[in-house]
Every structure is written in C-alpha cells, then in structure tokens.
Design a protein around this motif. Structure first.
Motif, PDB file in Angstrom:
ATOM      1  N   THR A 193       0.883  -1.186  -0.114  1.00  0.00           N
ATOM      2  CA  THR A 193       0.059   0.058   0.081  1.00  0.00           C
ATOM      3  C   THR A 193       0.718   1.015  -0.144  1.00  0.00           C
ATOM      4  O   THR A 193       0.406   2.417  -0.625  1.00  0.00           O
ATOM      5  CB  THR A 193      -0.746   0.062   1.264  1.00  0.00           C
ATOM      6  OG1 THR A 193      -1.569  -1.049   1.360  1.00  0.00           O
ATOM      7  CG2 THR A 193      -1.883   1.140   1.240  1.00  0.00           C
ATOM      8  N   VAL A 194       1.987   1.192   0.911  1.00  0.00           N
ATOM      9  CA  VAL A 194       2.761   2.348   0.624  1.00  0.00           C
ATOM     10  C   VAL A 194       3.505   2.538  -0.451  1.00  0.00           C
ATOM     11  O   VAL A 194       3.430   3.640  -1.030  1.00  0.00           O
ATOM     12  CB  VAL A 194       3.986   2.063   1.895  1.00  0.00           C
ATOM     13  CG1 VAL A 194       4.837   3.296   1.682  1.00  0.00           C
ATOM     14  CG2 VAL A 194       3.498   2.188   3.348  1.00  0.00           C
ATOM     15  N   VAL A 195       3.959   1.269  -1.357  1.00  0.00           N
ATOM     16  CA  VAL A 195       4.615   1.617  -2.563  1.00  0.00           C
ATOM     17  C   VAL A 195       3.544   2.367  -3.576  1.00  0.00           C
ATOM     18  O   VAL A 195       3.777   3.220  -4.281  1.00  0.00           O
ATOM     19  CB  VAL A 195       4.891   0.209  -2.943  1.00  0.00           C
ATOM     20  CG1 VAL A 195       5.346   0.145  -4.584  1.00  0.00           C
ATOM     21  CG2 VAL A 195       6.084  -0.400  -2.208  1.00  0.00           C
ATOM     22  N   ALA A 196       2.242   1.708  -3.434  1.00  0.00           N
ATOM     23  CA  ALA A 196       1.349   2.099  -4.494  1.00  0.00           C
ATOM     24  C   ALA A 196       1.110   3.809  -4.164  1.00  0.00           C
ATOM     25  O   ALA A 196       0.866   4.748  -5.029  1.00  0.00           O
ATOM     26  CB  ALA A 196      -0.082   1.354  -4.003  1.00  0.00           C
ATOM     27  N   LEU A 197       1.057   4.127  -2.741  1.00  0.00           N
ATOM     28  CA  LEU A 197       0.721   5.633  -2.626  1.00  0.00           C
ATOM     29  C   LEU A 197       2.047   6.528  -3.033  1.00  0.00           C
ATOM     30  O   LEU A 197       1.744   7.606  -3.525  1.00  0.00           O
ATOM     31  CB  LEU A 197       0.597   5.851  -1.033  1.00  0.00           C
ATOM     32  CG  LEU A 197      -0.793   5.170  -0.560  1.00  0.00           C
ATOM     33  CD1 LEU A 197      -0.547   5.244   1.097  1.00  0.00           C
ATOM     34  CD2 LEU A 197      -1.947   6.150  -0.849  1.00  0.00           C
ATOM     35  N   LEU A 200       1.287   6.746  -6.391  1.00  0.00           N
ATOM     36  CA  LEU A 200       0.351   7.772  -6.788  1.00  0.00           C
ATOM     37  C   LEU A 200       0.714   9.287  -6.573  1.00  0.00           C
ATOM     38  O   LEU A 200       0.506   9.992  -7.323  1.00  0.00           O
ATOM     39  CB  LEU A 200      -0.727   7.479  -6.046  1.00  0.00           C
ATOM     40  CG  LEU A 200      -1.947   8.462  -6.226  1.00  0.00           C
ATOM     41  CD1 LEU A 200      -2.814   8.393  -7.561  1.00  0.00           C
ATOM     42  CD2 LEU A 200      -3.039   8.054  -5.070  1.00  0.00           C
ATOM     43  N   LEU A 201       1.266   9.479  -5.531  1.00  0.00           N
ATOM     44  CA  LEU A 201       1.771  11.022  -5.028  1.00  0.00           C
ATOM     45  C   LEU A 201       2.638  11.338  -6.094  1.00  0.00           C
ATOM     46  O   LEU A 201       2.566  12.848  -6.171  1.00  0.00           O
ATOM     47  CB  LEU A 201       2.571  10.793  -3.669  1.00  0.00           C
ATOM     48  CG  LEU A 201       1.531  10.690  -2.520  1.00  0.00           C
ATOM     49  CD1 LEU A 201       2.411  10.101  -1.177  1.00  0.00           C
ATOM     50  CD2 LEU A 201       0.421  11.720  -2.477  1.00  0.00           C
ATOM     51  N   LEU A 202       3.673  10.693  -6.881  1.00  0.00           N
ATOM     52  CA  LEU A 202       4.504  11.066  -7.746  1.00  0.00           C
ATOM     53  C   LEU A 202       3.872  11.296  -9.261  1.00  0.00           C
ATOM     54  O   LEU A 202       4.156  12.387  -9.905  1.00  0.00           O
ATOM     55  CB  LEU A 202       5.772  10.363  -7.849  1.00  0.00           C
ATOM     56  CG  LEU A 202       6.696  10.812  -6.466  1.00  0.00           C
ATOM     57  CD1 LEU A 202       7.793   9.501  -6.482  1.00  0.00           C
ATOM     58  CD2 LEU A 202       7.141  12.007  -6.444  1.00  0.00           C
ATOM     59  N   TYR A 204       0.479  11.091 -10.450  1.00  0.00           N
ATOM     60  CA  TYR A 204      -0.430  11.894 -10.677  1.00  0.00           C
ATOM     61  C   TYR A 204      -0.047  13.486 -10.844  1.00  0.00           C
ATOM     62  O   TYR A 204      -0.800  14.118 -11.765  1.00  0.00           O
ATOM     63  CB  TYR A 204      -1.459  11.787  -9.348  1.00  0.00           C
ATOM     64  CG  TYR A 204      -2.911  12.256  -9.670  1.00  0.00           C
ATOM     65  CD1 TYR A 204      -3.716  11.959 -10.757  1.00  0.00           C
ATOM     66  CD2 TYR A 204      -3.279  13.492  -8.957  1.00  0.00           C
ATOM     67  CE1 TYR A 204      -4.905  12.764 -10.980  1.00  0.00           C
ATOM     68  CE2 TYR A 204      -4.399  14.230  -9.258  1.00  0.00           C
ATOM     69  CZ  TYR A 204      -5.231  13.714 -10.320  1.00  0.00           C
ATOM     70  OH  TYR A 204      -6.241  14.493 -10.588  1.00  0.00           O
ATOM     71  N   PRO A 205       0.601  14.077  -9.900  1.00  0.00           N
ATOM     72  CA  PRO A 205       0.838  15.600 -10.317  1.00  0.00           C
ATOM     73  C   PRO A 205       1.627  15.744 -11.545  1.00  0.00           C
ATOM     74  O   PRO A 205       1.481  16.461 -12.267  1.00  0.00           O
ATOM     75  CB  PRO A 205       1.759  15.973  -8.954  1.00  0.00           C
ATOM     76  CG  PRO A 205       1.395  14.837  -7.938  1.00  0.00           C
ATOM     77  CD  PRO A 205       1.310  13.712  -8.692  1.00  0.00           C
ATOM     78  N   SER A 206       2.433  14.482 -11.616  1.00  0.00           N
ATOM     79  CA  SER A 206       3.179  14.888 -12.853  1.00  0.00           C
ATOM     80  C   SER A 206       2.313  14.522 -14.379  1.00  0.00           C
ATOM     81  O   SER A 206       2.564  15.246 -15.202  1.00  0.00           O
ATOM     82  CB  SER A 206       4.294  13.565 -13.182  1.00  0.00           C
ATOM     83  OG  SER A 206       5.262  13.625 -12.063  1.00  0.00           O
ATOM     84  N   ALA A 207       1.243  13.620 -14.195  1.00  0.00           N
ATOM     85  CA  ALA A 207       0.153  13.818 -15.185  1.00  0.00           C
ATOM     86  C   ALA A 207      -0.387  14.904 -15.452  1.00  0.00           C
ATOM     87  O   ALA A 207      -0.578  15.413 -16.583  1.00  0.00           O
ATOM     88  CB  ALA A 207      -0.559  12.555 -14.866  1.00  0.00           C
ATOM     89  N   LEU A 208      -0.805  15.715 -14.171  1.00  0.00           N
ATOM     90  CA  LEU A 208      -1.214  17.090 -14.583  1.00  0.00           C
ATOM     91  C   LEU A 208      -0.672  18.115 -15.048  1.00  0.00           C
ATOM     92  O   LEU A 208      -1.044  18.699 -15.770  1.00  0.00           O
ATOM     93  CB  LEU A 208      -1.777  17.301 -13.166  1.00  0.00           C
ATOM     94  CG  LEU A 208      -2.904  16.595 -12.399  1.00  0.00           C
ATOM     95  CD1 LEU A 208      -3.121  17.413 -11.053  1.00  0.00           C
ATOM     96  CD2 LEU A 208      -3.988  16.531 -13.153  1.00  0.00           C
ATOM     97  N   LEU A 209       0.834  17.917 -14.581  1.00  0.00           N
ATOM     98  CA  LEU A 209       1.744  18.788 -15.352  1.00  0.00           C
ATOM     99  C   LEU A 209       1.741  18.615 -16.755  1.00  0.00           C
ATOM    100  O   LEU A 209       1.765  19.517 -17.533  1.00  0.00           O
ATOM    101  CB  LEU A 209       3.022  18.702 -14.630  1.00  0.00           C
ATOM    102  CG  LEU A 209       4.173  19.780 -15.209  1.00  0.00           C
ATOM    103  CD1 LEU A 209       3.758  21.281 -15.088  1.00  0.00           C
ATOM    104  CD2 LEU A 209       5.397  19.376 -14.298  1.00  0.00           C
TER     105      LEU A 209
END
Length: 227
Positions: A193-197, A200-202, A204-209
């Motif tokens: 779960t920590v790996v998945a988070l 996600l945290l890295l 998702y913002p990169s995809a938005l950028l």
C-alpha cells in the motif's frame, strides 16, 4: 488478515529509501531511451533500403515483445552467450533493458515531430547550402522537438510505473523492499500500500503537469495554424 497502522508507518522509511533508487533508475532509463531513440530515427533514415528494413524490423520486434522478457534475456541469457556474453549488475541490466525497449517508442515520437516540419524548411536549408549537421541542429530539430515534449513527458510517467519490473532481476527499489518485508514478516498489505501511495503521489501531479504542457502547446499550435 488485519490492517496494522504500526506496520504501515514503520515501513514508510524503508520504502522511502527504495524511492530514490526507483527515481534514479527511472531517470537513467529515460535518458538512455531519449538518446537511443534518436539513433533509431537516424538508422531508419539511412539511404540504403535493406539497412532501413533491418533496423525497422529490429525496432518492431523490440516493441512487440514484453519488456520483462527483454530484462530476463539481458540479465540471465546474455552472460551465457559465447564471445559477446558479459555479466551485468541488475541496475545496469535494467537501464539497458528498459532503455532499449522505450527508445523504440520514443523514436516514433521523434519521427512524428520531424515529419511535422514543413517541407519548405527542408528545401530552404538545402538551398542555403547548409551542411547536414547545420540542417538538423539549426533548422529541423529546433522545430521538431518542442511539439513532442508533452508526448515525451508521458513516456517518463509510463517508464516510472514500469521500473518496478527491475525488481524481478534484483534491483533493490521500492517493490523489492516491500516484497522482502512481506516475506520476512508475512505482512504484504501495508508495504505494498505504501509503494502504491508513493507511485500515486508522484505520478498523478506529473500527469497533471504534462496535461497542462500539452494544452499549452496545442494552443500555441492552433494560434500558428490560424495565423
């Protein structure tokens, strides 16, 4: 199975150490693929048709086979080959395997950018009697590369999410650490779960950028088209 917040918080520092290896491997693979992608482009533009056909077929073969198979081949099979066989450490093997695999996709991005350059630009640079190097570095590439930046950014995100494949040949990154922890304490849910988070945290913002960059370049392209 019971969820343990104590385990969850205790594995975060361990996984965080693997995050730096994951990021470093992603960057190394991306740089290798970005440079080698240009090599595919120039090989496919050579004036000899049999050579173009050969390298085109090799690139298609690499694209059509799973990157995991290529990783296994480079790490396990290559050392067994006579004369050319050499043993590589897992990190270098991962750079080669994933870098070569994604370079074939990035070459297509470069190709689309190069083909988007107006034919008149090629003719004008020839009429000015520019050398091949000047034609590419001063005329063609400055116009071909900027529109491809959003697509190249997307491949960086895709590569970041494919890098965990390297754990299968022993690269001690986030997934490898999580699996080791799970095998040692029979606790897989919290570390995974920590790996998945972290992903996600890295990512998702990169995809938005990247989406923002893509819209910016699309607006610029539309303005040029309307002008």
């Amino acid at each position: 199975m019971t969820w343990s917040w104590d385990v969850f918080f205790s594995v975060i520092p361990l996984i965080f150490k693997g995050l730096w290896i994951t990021l470093g491997l992603t960057l190394a693979c991306y740089l290798f693929a970005a440079v080698f992608g240009f090599v595919w482009v120039f090989l496919n533009r050579l004036p000899w048709r049999p050579v173009r056909w050969l390298f085109g077929w090799i690139a298609e073969f690499i694209r059509s086979t799973p990157p995991l198979v290529q990783l296994f081949f480079i790490y396990y099979a290559w050392p067994m080959m006579p004369v050319v066989g050499v043993s590589l450490n897992p990190f270098v093997a991962a750079i080669l395997g994933l870098g070569i695999h994604f370079s074939t996709y990035m070459s297509e991005v470069y190709r689309s950018g190069i083909e988007s350059v107006d034919k008149g630009q090629w003719e004008a640079s020839t009429a000015l009697n520019l050398s091949t190097r000047q034609k590419w570095t001063k005329i063609i590439l400055p116009q071909a590369i900027p529109p491809t930046i959003p697509m190249l950014g997307n491949y960086l995100i895709i590569m970041f999410k494919e890098v965990p494949l390297a754990s299968t040949i022993g690269v001690v990154a986030m997934l490898h650490i999580a699996n080791d922890y799970g095998a040692q304490y029979y606790k897989y849910v919290e570390p995974l779960t920590v790996v998945a988070l972290f992903f996600l945290l890295l990512s998702y913002p990169s995809a938005l950028l990247i989406n923002k960059l893509e819209k910016k370049y699309n607006r610029r392209f539309d303005k040029k088209t309307l002008a």
